[in-house]
Design an enzyme around this catalytic site. Structure first.
Site, short mmCIF file in Angstrom:
data_model
loop_
_atom_site.label_atom_id
_atom_site.label_comp_id
_atom_site.label_asym_id
_atom_site.label_seq_id
_atom_site.Cartn_x
_atom_site.Cartn_y
_atom_site.Cartn_z
N ASP A 178 -5.59 0.02 -2.02
CA ASP A 178 -6.39 -0.86 -2.87
C ASP A 178 -7.70 -1.28 -2.24
OD1 ASP A 178 -5.08 -2.54 -0.87
OD2 ASP A 178 -5.93 -4.21 -2.00
N GLY A 205 0.78 -1.24 0.00
CA GLY A 205 0.00 0.00 0.00
C GLY A 205 0.81 1.28 0.00
N ASP A 216 0.86 3.44 4.35
CA ASP A 216 -0.16 4.21 3.65
C ASP A 216 -1.20 4.78 4.61
OD1 ASP A 216 -1.18 1.70 4.29
OD2 ASP A 216 -1.91 1.24 2.28
N ASP A 218 -5.16 2.69 10.53
CA ASP A 218 -6.59 2.42 10.71
C ASP A 218 -6.81 1.94 12.15
OD1 ASP A 218 -9.24 2.05 9.87
OD2 ASP A 218 -8.87 0.00 9.25
N PHE A 258 -13.78 3.69 3.78
CA PHE A 258 -12.77 2.85 3.11
C PHE A 258 -12.37 3.55 1.81
CE2 PHE A 258 -10.83 -0.52 0.76
CZ PHE A 258 -10.11 -1.18 1.73
P1 IMP Z 1 -4.67 -1.48 10.59
O1 IMP Z 1 -3.81 -2.62 11.06
O2 IMP Z 1 -6.13 -1.70 10.90
O3 IMP Z 1 -4.20 -0.12 11.04
O4 IMP Z 1 -4.69 -1.56 9.02
C1 IMP Z 1 -3.73 -1.04 8.28
C2 IMP Z 1 -3.78 -1.59 6.88
O5 IMP Z 1 -5.11 -1.88 6.43
C3 IMP Z 1 -3.25 -0.53 5.96
O6 IMP Z 1 -1.88 -0.60 5.81
C4 IMP Z 1 -4.02 -0.81 4.68
O7 IMP Z 1 -3.31 -1.79 3.92
C5 IMP Z 1 -5.33 -1.41 5.13
N1 IMP Z 1 -6.39 -0.37 5.14
C6 IMP Z 1 -6.96 0.21 6.22
N2 IMP Z 1 -7.89 1.11 5.86
C7 IMP Z 1 -7.90 1.10 4.51
C8 IMP Z 1 -8.64 1.85 3.52
O8 IMP Z 1 -9.49 2.71 3.80
N3 IMP Z 1 -8.35 1.56 2.23
C9 IMP Z 1 -7.42 0.64 1.85
N4 IMP Z 1 -6.70 -0.06 2.73
C10 IMP Z 1 -6.94 0.16 4.05
MG MG Z 2 -0.97 -1.63 3.84
#
Ligand code: IMP
Ligand code: MG
Length: 187
Positions: free
Chosen positions: A163, A48, A104, A107, A156
């Protein structure tokens, strides 16, 4: 610069190409100010962050080394599975180095927290986190980024490297897709 027609699957552009470029230039200055002439080891989380890292890297003023890791948490869904896997780790030695982790989007924070904790075991001189996007309302673990491009609402998003089921990474802006696209998920 060439104008791109809006992709027919896009409902709304959240951040335009011009705003992204402007902010990445500012971010690289902020990062440069923080490190001065110290060498920084960038670790980027594939796939990403590829597009963001590519643009940021060219503008960073200090000496750098580059490494990457492959991590997965989402699969093809728009909600995190909660399970994070590091599929391939970094290669460079990190002990005593200034490490900047580049991703990227922040979240739930689970991915970067797991990676950060692993890196800290290597005893770097410092460890900071840089993300293009931050969704603060989604956070499930205690993790803040040191450098943030944009804070966005809980939507999202795709584009500029991000992606949905491995598609739309090539869009030059950050956008929300039409609801029916998220519903009709295909491999
Ligand atoms: P986390 O572990 O929940 O913080 O997720 C992080 C990963 O989830 C990021 O590096 C992205 O690859 C993916 N992700 C989280 N939100 C989005 C979004 O809105 N669009 C695309 N990918 C996302
Ligand atoms: Mg990612």
């Amino acid at each position: 610069m060439a104008k791109h027609r809006l992709h027919s699957d896009v409902e709304r552009v959240l951040i335009t190409e011009a705003r992204i470029h402007r902010r990445v230039r500012q971010l690289s200055r902020e990062i440069g100010k923080c490190y001065g002439n110290d060498e920084v080891t960038l670790i980027t989380v594939l796939n990403g962050s590829m597009v963001f890292l590519g643009e940021l890297l060219q503008r960073l003023p200090m000496p750098t080394r580059l490494d990457s890791i492959v991590a997965h948490s989402y699969g093809t869904h728009t909600t995190s599975s909660g399970r994070v896997r590091i599929r391939r780790g970094w290669q460079l030695p990190l002990k005593g180095r200034h490490v900047l982790l580049v991703d990227d989007i922040l979240d739930t924070g689970r991915t970067l927290k797991l990676i950060r904790d692993r890196i800290l075991r290597e005893r770097p001189a410092s460890l900071r986190v840089c993300v293009l996007l931050d969704k603060p309302t989604r956070r499930e673990v205690d993790l803040q980024a040191d450098f943030i491009g944009f804070q966005i609402p809980d939507k999202f998003v795709v584009g500029y490297g991000l992606d949905f089921a491995e598609r739309y990474r090539n869009l030059p802006y950050i956008a929300v897709l039409k609801p029916q696209i998220y519903r009709q998920r295909s491999p």
